[in-house]
Design an enzyme around this catalytic site. Structure first.
Site, PDB file in Angstrom:
ATOM      1  CE  LYS A   1      17.323   2.098  -6.791  1.00  0.00           C
ATOM      2  NZ  LYS A   1      16.258   1.537  -6.495  1.00  0.00           N
TER       3      LYS A   1
ATOM      4  CD  GLU B   1      19.409   0.537 -14.796  1.00  0.00           C
ATOM      5  OE1 GLU B   1      19.865   1.379 -15.494  1.00  0.00           O
ATOM      6  OE2 GLU B   1      19.784   0.728 -13.423  1.00  0.00           O
TER       7      GLU B   1
ATOM      8  CB  SER C   1      16.582   2.197   0.950  1.00  0.00           C
ATOM      9  OG  SER C   1      15.729   1.230   0.790  1.00  0.00           O
TER      10      SER C   1
HETATM   11  C1  LIG Z   1      16.062   0.357  -5.652  1.00  0.00           C
HETATM   12  C2  LIG Z   1      16.001   0.251  -4.459  1.00  0.00           C
HETATM   13  C3  LIG Z   1      16.832  -0.700  -3.644  1.00  0.00           C
HETATM   14  C4  LIG Z   1      17.823  -1.475  -4.110  1.00  0.00           C
HETATM   15  O1  LIG Z   1      18.890  -0.828  -4.638  1.00  0.00           O
HETATM   16  P1  LIG Z   1      20.319  -0.610  -4.088  1.00  0.00           P
HETATM   17  O2  LIG Z   1      21.193  -0.140  -5.170  1.00  0.00           O
HETATM   18  O3  LIG Z   1      20.775  -1.875  -3.456  1.00  0.00           O
HETATM   19  O4  LIG Z   1      20.213   0.407  -3.089  1.00  0.00           O
HETATM   20  C5  LIG Z   1      16.504  -0.318  -2.231  1.00  0.00           C
HETATM   21  N1  LIG Z   1      15.531   0.362  -1.881  1.00  0.00           N
HETATM   22  C6  LIG Z   1      14.617   1.136  -2.356  1.00  0.00           C
HETATM   23  C7  LIG Z   1      13.548   1.939  -1.990  1.00  0.00           C
HETATM   24  C8  LIG Z   1      15.137   0.966  -3.897  1.00  0.00           C
HETATM   25  O5  LIG Z   1      14.163   1.728  -4.528  1.00  0.00           O
END
Ligand SMILES: *Cc1c(COP(=O)(O)O)cnc(C)c1O
Length: 401
Positions: free
Chosen positions: A94, A116, A383
């Site tokens: 993010k 948000e 992610s």
């Molecule tokens: C917020 C988040 C997501 C989901 O959001 P996307 O916009 O679909 O990437 C996925 N993995 C992590 C670690 C997150 O913090």
């Protein structure tokens, strides 16, 4: 249409086929036009891009590694690589977008930021970017998410942000977005809204995709260096869709590279038990865009459920809806239980505790590997890291900490 045109999307109206666009109160149109124009300039502006790249390198710690997962590879007979967004400063992808939009806010001369947050990761990322760039930060967060993610709430406050609890609706991400939009309508002269995923009104889906595409560009270079060829399959979890589109986008025109997104399958297939928009949702308008929406037959958005706050959202970024229509990407669901199993699998086999969101990609890996031949190359996006989720996982599994 076809994928050959993908690099020209969205069109001038912000549309990916019949998805995307702008469905907002009239008062926000000038602000969206202003952002669109400023972003169009920033996109080709050397100084902006250099500053962005420098911060990603020196502050975020990019490029993130592409780790060969030797043990998983052995188990599944495919060559599995992990793109390590968990190693970004603040623990998830993010931050890439938060820095990009923070720099854009400086260009717009807007010193007040609102955001948000669901899991709290986007809130932490935005609070971090604001501290770095000298911007004032207000984060809207559903009170149910605040309960699930207390450490992130405190982290945002440490970073100097004000966290505003949202008690309406299901007290989760969609309610936080509503409150942020309400704030923005009132304070649009002084305020930039840093939206956290590749969704909402144009130009957000495009802009967030571009800022996150650093993931796919790096992965592409890294896999070419490691294997001398492109991967056969990309796999990522899909909440709003930013980490997945960030990984996918630089490969869209490489039609030999298959792309699979994992949505939150929750506890069952009834409306309300999951957040699998492509498997239970239908075409609709929600929070500024046209896309797939989990709604009832009256078009009312329904509650969603996922073990991970970050995937718990009733709609999905419009570019994913388009990619699915074009059959360029495919989306599968991963239940809460599969995600928990995925978290254990990655922790035990590779020594990486993933975020519960990322664990959805790992959770479907045992099925998804079957789509490609033995020896094929798979890149999975990790992610984020799982530290924020450890307490919630323990609670789910009846372990007292
Ligand atoms: C917020 C988040 C997501 C989901 O959001 P996307 O916009 O679909 O990437 C996925 N993995 C992590 C670690 C997150 O913090």
């Amino acid at each position: 249409m076809g994928v050959a045109r993908s690099s020209q999307l969205p069109d001038a109206a912000g549309r990916f086929g019949r998805y995307g666009g702008r469905y907002v109160p009239e008062t926000l149109i000038p602000a969206l036009d202003e952002i669109t124009a400023a972003y169009a300039k920033a996109r080709t502006d050397r100084a902006f891009q250099t500053r962005f790249t420098t911060i990603l390198k020196d502050f975020v710690g990019r490029p993130t590694p592409l780790t060969f997962a030797a043990n998983l590879s052995k188990r599944y007979g495919r060559r599995i690589y992990l793109k390590r967004e968990d190693l970004c400063h603040t623990g998830a992808h993010k931050i890439n977008n938060a820095i990009g939009q923070g720099l854009l806010a400086l260009r717009l001369k807007k010193k007040r930021i609102i955001a948000e947050t669901g899991a709290g990761q986007h809130g932490v990322a935005t609070a971090t970017a604001c501290a770095l760039l000298g911007l004032k930060c207000h984060v809207y967060m559903g009170t149910e998410d605040m309960r699930r993610q207390q450490p992130n709430v405190f982290r945002m406050r440490l970073l100097g942000a004000e966290v505003i609890g949202v008690d309406s609706g299901t007290r989760t991400l969609k309610d936080a977005v509503n409150e942020a939009l309400r704030d923005w309508v009132t304070n649009v002269e002084t305020t930039h809204y840093i939206l956290g995923s590749a969704l909402g009104p144009h130009p957000y889906p495009m802009m967030v995709r571009d800022f996150q595409s650093v993931i796919g560009r790096e992965a592409r270079k890294q896999i070419l260096a490691a294997e001398g060829r492109l991967p056969d399959l990309l796999l990522a979890c899909v909440g709003g869709g930013s980490n997945s589109i960030g990984l996918f986008h630089p490969f869209i025109r490489d039609t030999t590279v298959r792309m699979v997104g994992a949505e939150a399958g929750g506890t069952g297939s009834e409306l309300g038990q999951h957040a699998a928009r492509f498997d239970g949702g239908s075409y609709g308008i929600f929070q500024g865009m046209a896309s797939y929406v989990l709604q009832n037959s009256d078009g009312q958005v329904v509650g969603t459920h996922s073990v991970s706050a970050g995937l718990d959202y009733a709609s999905i970024g419009p570019e994913h809806a388009w990619l699915r229509d074009e059959r360029r990407a495919d989306y599968v669901r991963c239940s809460d239980d599969q995600a928990l199993a995925g978290l254990h699998l990655l922790a035990e086999t590779e020594g990486i505790i993933p975020a519960l969101e990322s664990a959805h990609a790992i959770g479907v890996l045992p099925e998804v590997v079957k789509r490609v031949r033995k020896g094929a190359i798979i890149v999975v996006n990790v992610s984020g890291r799982g530290d924020k989720d450890v307490a919630e996982v323990a609670r789910k599994e009846g372990v007292e900490l």
